[in-house]
Design a protein around this motif. Structure first.
Motif, PDB file in Angstrom:
ATOM      1  N   TRP B 121       0.826  -1.202   0.000  1.00  0.00           N
ATOM      2  CA  TRP B 121       0.000   0.000   0.000  1.00  0.00           C
ATOM      3  C   TRP B 121       0.865   1.260   0.000  1.00  0.00           C
ATOM      4  O   TRP B 121       0.671   2.171  -0.806  1.00  0.00           O
ATOM      5  CB  TRP B 121      -0.935  -0.015   1.221  1.00  0.00           C
ATOM      6  CG  TRP B 121      -1.926   1.101   1.183  1.00  0.00           C
ATOM      7  CD1 TRP B 121      -3.114   1.117   0.524  1.00  0.00           C
ATOM      8  CD2 TRP B 121      -1.776   2.388   1.802  1.00  0.00           C
ATOM      9  NE1 TRP B 121      -3.728   2.323   0.689  1.00  0.00           N
ATOM     10  CE2 TRP B 121      -2.935   3.130   1.464  1.00  0.00           C
ATOM     11  CE3 TRP B 121      -0.792   2.971   2.602  1.00  0.00           C
ATOM     12  CZ2 TRP B 121      -3.129   4.426   1.908  1.00  0.00           C
ATOM     13  CZ3 TRP B 121      -0.986   4.274   3.043  1.00  0.00           C
ATOM     14  CH2 TRP B 121      -2.145   4.990   2.702  1.00  0.00           C
ATOM     15  N   GLN B 124       2.948   1.778  -3.275  1.00  0.00           N
ATOM     16  CA  GLN B 124       2.119   2.280  -4.378  1.00  0.00           C
ATOM     17  C   GLN B 124       1.736   3.740  -4.153  1.00  0.00           C
ATOM     18  O   GLN B 124       1.688   4.529  -5.101  1.00  0.00           O
ATOM     19  CB  GLN B 124       0.884   1.402  -4.527  1.00  0.00           C
ATOM     20  CG  GLN B 124       1.271   0.071  -5.171  1.00  0.00           C
ATOM     21  CD  GLN B 124       0.098  -0.642  -5.789  1.00  0.00           C
ATOM     22  OE1 GLN B 124      -0.982  -0.619  -5.213  1.00  0.00           O
ATOM     23  NE2 GLN B 124       0.321  -1.275  -6.920  1.00  0.00           N
ATOM     24  N   HIS B 125       1.499   4.080  -2.907  1.00  0.00           N
ATOM     25  CA  HIS B 125       1.169   5.467  -2.562  1.00  0.00           C
ATOM     26  C   HIS B 125       2.336   6.389  -2.944  1.00  0.00           C
ATOM     27  O   HIS B 125       2.139   7.454  -3.551  1.00  0.00           O
ATOM     28  CB  HIS B 125       0.873   5.539  -1.065  1.00  0.00           C
ATOM     29  CG  HIS B 125       0.447   6.892  -0.602  1.00  0.00           C
ATOM     30  ND1 HIS B 125      -0.761   7.442  -0.939  1.00  0.00           N
ATOM     31  CD2 HIS B 125       1.096   7.814   0.161  1.00  0.00           C
ATOM     32  CE1 HIS B 125      -0.856   8.652  -0.389  1.00  0.00           C
ATOM     33  NE2 HIS B 125       0.268   8.893   0.281  1.00  0.00           N
ATOM     34  N   LEU B 127       4.743   5.736  -5.130  1.00  0.00           N
ATOM     35  CA  LEU B 127       4.917   5.752  -6.590  1.00  0.00           C
ATOM     36  C   LEU B 127       3.859   6.637  -7.251  1.00  0.00           C
ATOM     37  O   LEU B 127       4.138   7.307  -8.251  1.00  0.00           O
ATOM     38  CB  LEU B 127       4.846   4.321  -7.144  1.00  0.00           C
ATOM     39  CG  LEU B 127       6.067   3.438  -6.846  1.00  0.00           C
ATOM     40  CD1 LEU B 127       5.832   2.006  -7.300  1.00  0.00           C
ATOM     41  CD2 LEU B 127       7.314   4.004  -7.520  1.00  0.00           C
ATOM     42  N   ARG B 128       2.664   6.639  -6.656  1.00  0.00           N
ATOM     43  CA  ARG B 128       1.603   7.491  -7.193  1.00  0.00           C
ATOM     44  C   ARG B 128       2.007   8.967  -7.026  1.00  0.00           C
ATOM     45  O   ARG B 128       1.809   9.775  -7.930  1.00  0.00           O
ATOM     46  CB  ARG B 128       0.292   7.212  -6.450  1.00  0.00           C
ATOM     47  CG  ARG B 128      -0.941   7.708  -7.216  1.00  0.00           C
ATOM     48  CD  ARG B 128      -2.241   7.228  -6.572  1.00  0.00           C
ATOM     49  NE  ARG B 128      -2.320   5.777  -6.544  1.00  0.00           N
ATOM     50  CZ  ARG B 128      -2.434   5.038  -5.448  1.00  0.00           C
ATOM     51  NH1 ARG B 128      -2.474   5.614  -4.252  1.00  0.00           N
ATOM     52  NH2 ARG B 128      -2.511   3.735  -5.516  1.00  0.00           N
ATOM     53  N   ALA B 129       2.627   9.277  -5.895  1.00  0.00           N
ATOM     54  CA  ALA B 129       3.024  10.663  -5.620  1.00  0.00           C
ATOM     55  C   ALA B 129       4.048  11.173  -6.632  1.00  0.00           C
ATOM     56  O   ALA B 129       4.093  12.378  -6.922  1.00  0.00           O
ATOM     57  CB  ALA B 129       3.595  10.763  -4.204  1.00  0.00           C
ATOM     58  N   GLY B 131       4.234   9.802  -9.723  1.00  0.00           N
ATOM     59  CA  GLY B 131       3.683   9.501 -11.045  1.00  0.00           C
ATOM     60  C   GLY B 131       4.298   8.305 -11.726  1.00  0.00           C
ATOM     61  O   GLY B 131       4.433   8.292 -12.954  1.00  0.00           O
ATOM     62  N   VAL B 133       3.375   4.835 -10.988  1.00  0.00           N
ATOM     63  CA  VAL B 133       2.661   3.566 -10.784  1.00  0.00           C
ATOM     64  C   VAL B 133       2.710   2.673 -12.038  1.00  0.00           C
ATOM     65  O   VAL B 133       2.968   1.471 -11.933  1.00  0.00           O
ATOM     66  CB  VAL B 133       1.207   3.818 -10.326  1.00  0.00           C
ATOM     67  CG1 VAL B 133       0.419   2.512 -10.293  1.00  0.00           C
ATOM     68  CG2 VAL B 133       1.206   4.445  -8.939  1.00  0.00           C
ATOM     69  N   PRO B 134       2.526   3.234 -13.239  1.00  0.00           N
ATOM     70  CA  PRO B 134       2.552   2.357 -14.424  1.00  0.00           C
ATOM     71  C   PRO B 134       3.908   1.672 -14.642  1.00  0.00           C
ATOM     72  O   PRO B 134       3.982   0.694 -15.379  1.00  0.00           O
ATOM     73  CB  PRO B 134       2.254   3.319 -15.586  1.00  0.00           C
ATOM     74  CG  PRO B 134       1.658   4.522 -14.970  1.00  0.00           C
ATOM     75  CD  PRO B 134       2.247   4.628 -13.603  1.00  0.00           C
ATOM     76  N   GLU B 136       5.899   0.402 -12.223  1.00  0.00           N
ATOM     77  CA  GLU B 136       6.353  -0.285 -10.996  1.00  0.00           C
ATOM     78  C   GLU B 136       7.052  -1.612 -11.292  1.00  0.00           C
ATOM     79  O   GLU B 136       7.872  -2.076 -10.501  1.00  0.00           O
ATOM     80  CB  GLU B 136       5.197  -0.486 -10.018  1.00  0.00           C
ATOM     81  CG  GLU B 136       4.184  -1.536 -10.439  1.00  0.00           C
ATOM     82  CD  GLU B 136       3.256  -1.911  -9.284  1.00  0.00           C
ATOM     83  OE1 GLU B 136       2.911  -1.027  -8.487  1.00  0.00           O
ATOM     84  OE2 GLU B 136       2.895  -3.094  -9.199  1.00  0.00           O
ATOM     85  N   ARG B 150      12.958  10.039  -9.935  1.00  0.00           N
ATOM     86  CA  ARG B 150      11.663  10.022  -9.245  1.00  0.00           C
ATOM     87  C   ARG B 150      11.504   8.735  -8.408  1.00  0.00           C
ATOM     88  O   ARG B 150      10.880   8.747  -7.353  1.00  0.00           O
ATOM     89  CB  ARG B 150      10.525  10.175 -10.258  1.00  0.00           C
ATOM     90  CG  ARG B 150      10.352  11.646 -10.656  1.00  0.00           C
ATOM     91  CD  ARG B 150       9.072  11.873 -11.400  1.00  0.00           C
ATOM     92  NE  ARG B 150       9.215  11.535 -12.813  1.00  0.00           N
ATOM     93  CZ  ARG B 150       8.203  11.264 -13.623  1.00  0.00           C
ATOM     94  NH1 ARG B 150       6.975  11.264 -13.153  1.00  0.00           N
ATOM     95  NH2 ARG B 150       8.413  10.986 -14.891  1.00  0.00           N
ATOM     96  N   ALA B 154      10.763   8.581  -4.505  1.00  0.00           N
ATOM     97  CA  ALA B 154       9.710   7.731  -3.908  1.00  0.00           C
ATOM     98  C   ALA B 154      10.295   6.883  -2.785  1.00  0.00           C
ATOM     99  O   ALA B 154       9.685   6.722  -1.722  1.00  0.00           O
ATOM    100  CB  ALA B 154       9.092   6.843  -4.982  1.00  0.00           C
TER     101      ALA B 154
END
Lengths: 294, 228
Positions: B121, B124-125, B127-129, B131, B133-134, B136, B150, B154
């Motif tokens: 969780w 992913q949070h 990685l989302r911050a 940008g 996630v795609p 990973e 980046r 993260a």
């Protein structure tokens, strides 16, 4: 639990990265333990033979025809070094010889009289079975009036004991040398692994990982290599037992009067595995203690 | 948050009996929640300063406090505890080439024994911050320089540190990527994390309009004292 699974995962990675050097470390550990195991097995067998023959050890005093056998028997039975004493009469001696000759008994028929002397057979007390004690006792028996000759079997039992000691020493020496080589190989393997994973360790330190978690995989790697090496050695010894024991049984029974001694008890196996873990752990400790300052 | 009090750092050198003075009598205070850029050319002492902050090295003279802890009195076994408060980013990202983006970021949580679900969780949070996630499942060698940086951000942020240190984070990046990274730091800072960036790019620091401390030959030559 998560930290343990992380530690185990990193250990697996370390072993995979070490490649052939890991295999060499395992083989050297196995060779070392197999060597020690074989030599200790031989030593144990000689030890068992020695114990068997010490228990069977006798002093035989041959009496002349003028000897007062009953009186001599009472005398030696009074000595503390003598566990048991038995009189073998001339007639009994001849009967024994007949038994030994079995189907060639007719040879004895041509004798004009019984040429065999009566004898005293002395069994020794447990604390009188050293060569010195046996020799002293034989001397005392030999000085008794009526005793012509004394024979005893201590010398070759002591020779067995010397061989057992030599084999143990050689086994431990050669095994120790190979164990040293195994430790150094594990050290090399762990050193190479620490170099290969230098960047990872650096990152782990930066993210606040404790030294235990950073060094742990290398220590575990060494211990696993040692244990696997010990398992391989255990396998070799078990195979050797299966192959050799049936072939050695008749020889051992004929020469030493022994049943073949079991190679390894479960306790020996456990000691071997623990030894492997210690040996491997020591090898890794040398590497991580030397080259991994935070 | 950070106090440097007359800090000097001298490295031994074969050619010089006095050694090389990387930092010379440096004094400053950074408050909690500040965004500070240390600016100066190569050899000005920026990296040394960051190495001192994470207790990779000790000063030759002076006192350093981080989060109220005196780093000179910090025991060796307490160093990991200090570093758990700090997220660090380097110019080369220091990513592990044999691990995916996800596992590079998750490493920072896994070494602290975080539960598997928590690791998933929070990674992913993070990685989302940034940008990513795609990406990973991608390996670092398949990423652009900006993407690698980046990922490093993260990884530094995933444990929600109170202090973020970045050493030349945009050194290998084009202007657009560098701007994106610096904007990302601003977002992190607005959430309450103290951000310290060391860079040789004076223009970039100026565009950030944040407090700037200029270093030259190991000495503080200018401190804007606050956002400019």
């Amino acid at each position: 639990m998560s930290r343990v699974s992380f530690l185990l995962g990193e250990t697996g990675l370390t072993i995979r990265q070490s490649g052939w050097i890991s295999v060499v470390a395992i083989l050297l550990t196995a060779l070392s333990f197999t060597t020690v195991g074989l030599f200790l097995w031989l030593a144990r067998m000689l030890g068992s033979a020695e114990a068997h023959w010490r228990g069977e050890m006798r002093i035989v005093a041959y009496l002349n025809d003028e000897a007062n056998a009953e009186s001599l028997l009472q005398t030696v039975r009074g000595w503390p070094e003598v566990r048991e004493a038995r009189l073998v009469t001339k007639a009994e001696a001849l009967e024994r010889l007949r038994g030994y000759l079995a189907d060639r008994r007719e040879l004895l028929g041509s004798l004009p009289s019984n040429p065999l002397p009566a004898s005293l057979e002395l069994g020794l007390a447990a604390d009188a079975v050293t060569p010195e004690e046996t020799q002293a006792l034989a001397g005392r028996v030999g000085r008794l009036r009526g005793v012509d000759e004394v024979q005893y079997t201590a010398e070759w039992v002591e020779r067995l004991d010397r061989w057992r000691r030599v084999l143990s020493a050689v086994g431990l020496g050669v095994g120790g040398f190979l164990a040293l080589a195994a430790v150094l190989t594990v050290t090399t393997s762990a050193t190479l692994a620490t170099h290969a994973r230098r960047r990872e360790m650096e990152v782990m330190r930066l993210v606040g990982s404790g030294e235990g978690l950073i060094r742990g995989p290398f220590l575990l790697q060494g211990m696993i290599q040692g244990i696997v090496g010990a398992l391989v050695a255990l396998g070799c010894l078990v195979v050797a037992e299966i192959v050799l024991a049936p072939r050695l049984a008749p020889l051992l029974a004929l020469t030493l009067g022994l049943e073949p001694v079991t190679f390894l008890s479960p306790r020996d196996g456990a000691v071997l595995l623990a030894g492997g873990a210690v040996l491997g752990g020591l090898g890794s400790l040398l590497a991580v203690g030397r080259g991994m300052r935070p | 948050m950070i106090e440097f009090e007359h800090v000097s750092k001298v490295y031994e050198s074969k050619g010089s009996a006095e050694g090389v003075r990387a930092l010379d009598d440096v004094t400053f205070v950074i408050q909690k929640g500040e965004f500070v850029c240390f600016v100066g050319p190569s050899g000005a002492g920026k990296s040394t300063l960051l190495h001192l902050l994470v207790r990779e090295e000790l000063p030759t003279e002076g006192q350093i406090r981080v989060g109220g802890k005196n780093l000179l009195r910090l025991r060796r076994r307490s160093i990991p505890r200090l570093r758990r408060l700090i997220g660090v980013i380097f110019q080369d990202g220091r990513l592990l080439p044999d691990r995916t983006v996800f596992h590079n970021v998750a490493l920072a949580l896994r070494v602290h024994g975080a539960a598997r679900a928590d690791v998933r969780w929070r990674t992913q949070h993070a990685l989302r911050a940034v940008g990513l996630v795609p990406k990973e499942g991608a390996y670092p060698w398949a990423l652009s320089g900006g993407e690698r940086q980046r990922v490093a951000i993260a990884r530094a942020l995933v444990r929600e540190p109170v202090l973020l240190l970045a050493d030349e984070p945009t050194g290998d990046l084009d202007d657009d990527s560098a701007g994106e990274i610096m904007e990302l730091f601003k977002v992190v800072n607005t959430r309450g994390t103290t951000v310290v960036v060391a860079t040789h790019e004076q223009g970039l620091a100026a565009r950030m309009r944040q407090r700037t401390i200029q270093l030259m030959a190991g000495r503080v030559v200018k401190d804007s004292g606050g956002p400019v």
